[in-house]
Design a protein around this motif. Structure first.
Motif, mmCIF file in Angstrom:
data_model
loop_
_atom_site.group_PDB
_atom_site.id
_atom_site.type_symbol
_atom_site.label_atom_id
_atom_site.label_comp_id
_atom_site.label_asym_id
_atom_site.label_seq_id
_atom_site.Cartn_x
_atom_site.Cartn_y
_atom_site.Cartn_z
ATOM 1 N N LYS A 159 -46.280 71.876 -3.075
ATOM 2 C CA LYS A 159 -46.131 71.698 -1.628
ATOM 3 C C LYS A 159 -46.175 73.047 -0.908
ATOM 4 O O LYS A 159 -46.879 73.207 0.091
ATOM 5 N N MET A 160 -45.445 74.032 -1.408
ATOM 6 C CA MET A 160 -45.387 75.327 -0.744
ATOM 7 C C MET A 160 -46.710 76.087 -0.884
ATOM 8 O O MET A 160 -47.111 76.791 0.039
ATOM 9 N N ARG A 161 -47.415 75.932 -2.013
ATOM 10 C CA ARG A 161 -48.736 76.552 -2.162
ATOM 11 C C ARG A 161 -49.703 75.993 -1.119
ATOM 12 O O ARG A 161 -50.450 76.716 -0.492
ATOM 13 N N PHE A 162 -49.697 74.666 -0.958
ATOM 14 C CA PHE A 162 -50.573 74.033 0.019
ATOM 15 C C PHE A 162 -50.150 74.376 1.448
ATOM 16 O O PHE A 162 -50.991 74.531 2.330
ATOM 17 N N ASP B 160 -29.370 76.100 -8.563
ATOM 18 C CA ASP B 160 -29.732 77.503 -8.341
ATOM 19 C C ASP B 160 -31.214 77.782 -8.602
ATOM 20 O O ASP B 160 -31.692 78.879 -8.338
ATOM 21 N N GLU B 161 -31.960 76.768 -9.054
ATOM 22 C CA GLU B 161 -33.391 76.942 -9.317
ATOM 23 C C GLU B 161 -34.281 76.446 -8.181
ATOM 24 O O GLU B 161 -35.498 76.556 -8.255
ATOM 25 N N PHE B 162 -33.703 75.866 -7.146
ATOM 26 C CA PHE B 162 -34.533 75.456 -6.021
ATOM 27 C C PHE B 162 -34.016 76.071 -4.723
ATOM 28 O O PHE B 162 -32.899 76.551 -4.639
ATOM 29 N N THR B 163 -34.908 76.055 -3.748
ATOM 30 C CA THR B 163 -34.643 76.666 -2.453
ATOM 31 C C THR B 163 -34.742 75.600 -1.374
ATOM 32 O O THR B 163 -35.535 74.670 -1.497
ATOM 33 N N VAL C 124 -37.189 71.248 0.218
ATOM 34 C CA VAL C 124 -36.506 71.630 -1.008
ATOM 35 C C VAL C 124 -37.615 71.874 -2.020
ATOM 36 O O VAL C 124 -38.471 71.010 -2.223
ATOM 37 N N TYR C 125 -37.606 73.043 -2.651
ATOM 38 C CA TYR C 125 -38.720 73.379 -3.532
ATOM 39 C C TYR C 125 -38.303 74.365 -4.615
ATOM 40 O O TYR C 125 -37.282 75.042 -4.506
ATOM 41 N N THR C 126 -39.125 74.409 -5.658
ATOM 42 C CA THR C 126 -38.924 75.348 -6.754
ATOM 43 C C THR C 126 -39.969 76.457 -6.642
ATOM 44 O O THR C 126 -40.875 76.391 -5.810
#
Length: 147
Positions: free
Chosen positions: A56-59, A118-121, A49-51
């Motif tokens: 986390k997703m950058r790394f 609606d702001e996170f995936t 779960v991320y924005t």
């Protein structure tokens, strides 16, 4: 003193734990985060779960080999799972969801308290193991000579 865990003992810890610490890197800095996971006996599955500005997703994008550390304190033992992390293809999402539902420890903590849904995936990812190791730590009992 440590002893290696058997494959059966490693699988048991991975099935029973459901949460561990995932270590990622950008090549310079390390980033470790607690993550719930599911394990199907071959692969480790995550539902991230991320924005949009997720560290986390950058790394994740720059990590060639991630390490998941899973541990228990009674008895004291740990398992390291190393490998690449990739998005789960659509046809395998049911497999990922099943593994997560069966043995992940789902946190009740909302880390996005200021964010609306609606702001996170949410996406499924899997760690494809290239190495899995485990060990158990024996208690040290001092003898009179150790004192």
């Amino acid at each position: 003193m440590t002893d290696k865990l058997s494959q059966e003992e490693i699988n048991t810890l991975l099935y029973e734990s459901g949460v561990g610490v995932l270590a990622l890197t950008d090549g310079t800095e390390a980033y470790s985060i607690p993550e719930s996971f599911g394990y199907d006996g071959e692969k480790v599955y995550f539902q991230f779960v991320y924005t949009a500005n997720s560290k986390k997703m950058r790394f994740l994008e720059t990590t060639e080999t991630a390490t998941l550390t899973v541990y228990d304190e009674n008895p004291t033992r740990s398992v390291l799972v190393q490998g690449s992390i990739e998005p789960v293809p659509g046809e395998d999402e049911t497999k990922a969801a099943t593994a997560i539902a069966e043995n992940a420890s789902i946190p009740t903590l909302n880390v996005y308290t200021e964010t609306t849904p609606d702001e996170f995936t949410m996406d499924y990812y899997r760690l494809e193991p290239t190495a899995i190791s485990g060990r158990q730590f024996s208690a040290f009992t001092p003898t009179p000579d150790d004192r």
